[in-house]
Scaffold this active site. Structure first.
Site, PDB file in Angstrom:
ATOM      1  N   LYS A  68       0.663  -0.953   0.215  1.00 26.49           N
ATOM      2  CA  LYS A  68      -0.043  -0.377   0.061  1.00 26.49           C
ATOM      3  C   LYS A  68       0.791   1.857   0.187  1.00 26.49           C
ATOM      4  O   LYS A  68       0.368   2.123  -0.509  1.00 26.49           O
ATOM      5  CB  LYS A  68      -1.402   0.020   0.854  1.00 26.49           C
ATOM      6  CG  LYS A  68      -2.129  -0.697   1.175  1.00 26.49           C
ATOM      7  CD  LYS A  68      -3.548  -0.827   2.534  1.00 26.49           C
ATOM      8  CE  LYS A  68      -4.529  -1.500   1.924  1.00 26.49           C
ATOM      9  NZ  LYS A  68      -4.754  -1.278   2.899  1.00 26.49           N
ATOM     10  N   ASP A 104     -10.468   3.446   1.871  1.00 29.08           N
ATOM     11  CA  ASP A 104     -10.555   2.748   3.082  1.00 29.08           C
ATOM     12  C   ASP A 104     -11.696   3.903   4.487  1.00 29.08           C
ATOM     13  O   ASP A 104     -12.158   3.227   4.505  1.00 29.08           O
ATOM     14  CB  ASP A 104      -9.324   2.815   3.909  1.00 29.08           C
ATOM     15  CG  ASP A 104      -8.712   1.134   3.461  1.00 29.08           C
ATOM     16  OD1 ASP A 104      -9.318   0.206   3.048  1.00 29.08           O
ATOM     17  OD2 ASP A 104      -7.432   0.377   3.381  1.00 29.08           O
TER      18      ASP A 104
HETATM   19  P1  NAP Z   1      -1.070  -1.496  10.858  1.00 28.08           P
HETATM   20  O1  NAP Z   1      -0.902  -0.542   9.930  1.00 28.08           O
HETATM   21  O2  NAP Z   1      -0.256  -2.590  11.161  1.00 28.08           O
HETATM   22  O3  NAP Z   1      -1.713  -0.981  11.892  1.00 28.08           O
HETATM   23  C1  NAP Z   1      -2.374  -1.304  13.005  1.00 28.08           C
HETATM   24  C2  NAP Z   1      -1.572  -0.430  14.450  1.00 28.08           C
HETATM   25  O4  NAP Z   1      -1.987  -1.003  15.898  1.00 28.08           O
HETATM   26  C3  NAP Z   1       0.043   0.194  14.384  1.00 28.08           C
HETATM   27  O5  NAP Z   1       0.383   0.929  14.653  1.00 28.08           O
HETATM   28  C4  NAP Z   1       0.275  -1.127  15.479  1.00 28.08           C
HETATM   29  O6  NAP Z   1       1.348  -1.210  16.392  1.00 28.08           O
HETATM   30  C5  NAP Z   1      -0.377  -0.985  16.783  1.00 28.08           C
HETATM   31  N1  NAP Z   1      -1.044  -2.228  17.632  1.00 28.08           N
HETATM   32  C6  NAP Z   1      -0.724  -3.351  17.550  1.00 28.08           C
HETATM   33  N2  NAP Z   1      -0.646  -4.484  18.479  1.00 28.08           N
HETATM   34  C7  NAP Z   1      -1.745  -3.278  19.627  1.00 28.08           C
HETATM   35  C8  NAP Z   1      -1.643  -2.848  20.842  1.00 28.08           C
HETATM   36  N3  NAP Z   1      -1.658  -4.145  21.865  1.00 28.08           N
HETATM   37  N4  NAP Z   1      -2.271  -2.689  21.367  1.00 28.08           N
HETATM   38  C9  NAP Z   1      -2.151  -0.136  20.412  1.00 28.08           C
HETATM   39  N5  NAP Z   1      -1.962  -0.185  19.572  1.00 28.08           N
HETATM   40  C10 NAP Z   1      -1.807  -2.181  18.837  1.00 28.08           C
HETATM   41  O7  NAP Z   1      -2.933  -2.547  10.829  1.00 28.08           O
HETATM   42  P2  NAP Z   1      -3.910  -1.957   9.522  1.00 28.08           P
HETATM   43  O8  NAP Z   1      -3.314  -1.815   8.113  1.00 28.08           O
HETATM   44  O9  NAP Z   1      -4.428  -0.543   9.817  1.00 28.08           O
HETATM   45  O10 NAP Z   1      -5.290  -2.707   9.632  1.00 28.08           O
HETATM   46  C11 NAP Z   1      -5.125  -2.676  11.585  1.00 28.08           C
HETATM   47  C12 NAP Z   1      -6.813  -3.881  11.684  1.00 28.08           C
HETATM   48  O11 NAP Z   1      -7.944  -3.360  11.087  1.00 28.08           O
HETATM   49  C13 NAP Z   1      -6.635  -5.060  11.347  1.00 28.08           C
HETATM   50  O12 NAP Z   1      -7.244  -5.873  12.129  1.00 28.08           O
HETATM   51  C14 NAP Z   1      -7.142  -4.723   9.449  1.00 28.08           C
HETATM   52  O13 NAP Z   1      -6.944  -6.440   9.569  1.00 28.08           O
HETATM   53  C15 NAP Z   1      -7.971  -3.943   9.910  1.00 28.08           C
HETATM   54  N6  NAP Z   1      -7.823  -3.979   8.469  1.00 28.08           N
HETATM   55  C16 NAP Z   1      -9.720  -3.342   8.140  1.00 28.08           C
HETATM   56  C17 NAP Z   1      -9.961  -3.231   7.041  1.00 28.08           C
HETATM   57  C18 NAP Z   1     -11.252  -2.955   6.281  1.00 28.08           C
HETATM   58  O14 NAP Z   1     -11.577  -3.266   5.409  1.00 28.08           O
HETATM   59  N7  NAP Z   1     -12.685  -3.638   7.128  1.00 28.08           N
HETATM   60  C19 NAP Z   1      -9.957  -2.174   6.238  1.00 28.08           C
HETATM   61  C20 NAP Z   1      -7.914  -2.153   6.636  1.00 28.08           C
HETATM   62  C21 NAP Z   1      -7.469  -2.814   7.757  1.00 28.08           C
HETATM   63  P3  NAP Z   1       2.674  -2.451  15.857  1.00 28.08           P
HETATM   64  O15 NAP Z   1       2.908  -1.516  14.427  1.00 28.08           O
HETATM   65  O16 NAP Z   1       3.873  -1.550  17.171  1.00 28.08           O
HETATM   66  O17 NAP Z   1       2.269  -2.868  15.791  1.00 28.08           O
END
Ligand code: NAP
Length: 280
Positions: A68, A104
């Site tokens: 991305k 998104d």
């Molecule tokens: P990402 O870029 O990896 O962001 C996730 C964030 O959460 C990171 O900053 C991570 O920190 C943090 N994190 C992880 N464990 C944590 C904890 N215990 N406490 C607090 N923060 C924590 O992922 P993303 O792409 O944003 O996706 C996030 C979630 O949204 C995923 O579950 C994904 O499947 C979902 N999602 C859903 C859709 C939809 O269409 N429904 C679309 C996009 C994403 P670190 O990097 O330090 O681990």
């Protein structure tokens, strides 16, 4: 007969994607001679793949993990949402010119407002996570005049950077950092969004049960499993809840509309997605 054209999903890996079923059902419903395919490419193949889109008759792409951010350097134009998030999930090709979008956030917002009837204007929100999805969500909330957004991430620096960016670009939205979830007070908050992966594997909720209340809408971006621990305890506390399936669906509908320039057949796409998710 019109020549067949292609759309698809670029990522690595992409095997379990629900997007082909959603988009191919939409093409069929509208009689568009197009096919949506999976393009699994290794990192060293991404540049040449993007440069060869026109010759392969590929008119548009969705982009997923881990590309991305990476694709941005090969694009000719970015939407304001893609610029804010630093991430692209839709590419549109126009005579060899590559345009990058992020649907998104707009998909999230469309689900929130159209299906859940939640208007952000003047409200207070808490967002857990400061990664790609959280950026897309807070950008849309700020664009839609949310009064305040408080952000928590395990990586405090990442959350702080997002707070600063929001305050700079949206002076009417008060963004603040949550340093410690123990001290969080949700009394005045009407929207709680989980944009971390916490809950995908059955982990306990980041927010304690007693903090949740019946005036909250709790939105978990996770859709598999359909009910995370956060959603379960929020429901028990009388809050309205939603998982992320609607966001997934509307980001797809918006991708389709960017490619085809016609309203997406949303009911056909929704039905296809709901059927497909049962098989996961
Ligand atoms: P990402 O870029 O990896 O962001 C996730 C964030 O959460 C990171 O900053 C991570 O920190 C943090 N994190 C992880 N464990 C944590 C904890 N215990 N406490 C607090 N923060 C924590 O992922 P993303 O792409 O944003 O996706 C996030 C979630 O949204 C995923 O579950 C994904 O499947 C979902 N999602 C859903 C859709 C939809 O269409 N429904 C679309 C996009 C994403 P670190 O990097 O330090 O681990």
């Amino acid at each position: 007969m019109a020549e067949k054209v292609f759309y698809g999903l670029l990522g690595y890996p992409v095997k379990h994607s629900l997007s082909p079923i959603m988009h191919n059902s939409a093409f069929k419903a509208l009689g568009v001679p197009a096919e949506y395919k999976l393009f699994e490419r290794e990192p060293h193949q991404v540049e040449s793949f993007l440069k060869s889109l026109t010759e392969q008759n590929i008119l548009g792409l969705n982009v997923t993990i881990p590309y991305k951010e990476v694709v941005i350097r090969y694009l000719d134009w970015l939407s304001p949402q893609a610029k804010f998030t630093g991430a692209v999930n839709v590419i549109v090709t126009e005579k060899g010119y590559l345009k990058g979008y992020n649907t998104d956030g707009s998909g999230f917002l469309r689900h929130l407002t159209q299906d859940l009837g939640f208007e952000p204007q003047g409200k207070e929100a808490v967002v857990l996570g400061a990664g790609g999805a959280a950026k897309a969500v807070v950008n849309q909330l700020a664009l839609n005049k949310i009064k305040s957004v408080s952000i928590y991430d395990i990586d405090r620096k990442k959350a702080g950077t997002l707070v600063e960016k929001l305050n700079k670009e949206f002076p009417l939205c008060k963004a603040q950092l949550i340093s410690c979830l123990e001290d969080l007070d949700l009394t005045e908050v009407s929207l709680l969004v989980n944009a971390t992966p916490v809950g995908m594997k059955g982990e306990p909720s980041l927010i304690k049960r007693e903090k949740l209340h019946s005036q909250l809408l709790v939105y978990d971006l996770i859709y598999n499993p359909p009910q995370t621990e956060l959603l379960k305890i929020a429901r028990e506390r009388g809050a309205r809840v939603s998982n992320g399936l609607g966001m997934l669906f509307y980001q797809g509908a918006e991708s389709f509309e960017l490619w085809i320039h016609k309203p997406a057949p949303v009911e056909v796409m929704r039905k296809a997605l709901e059927e497909a998710i049962k098989e996961l």
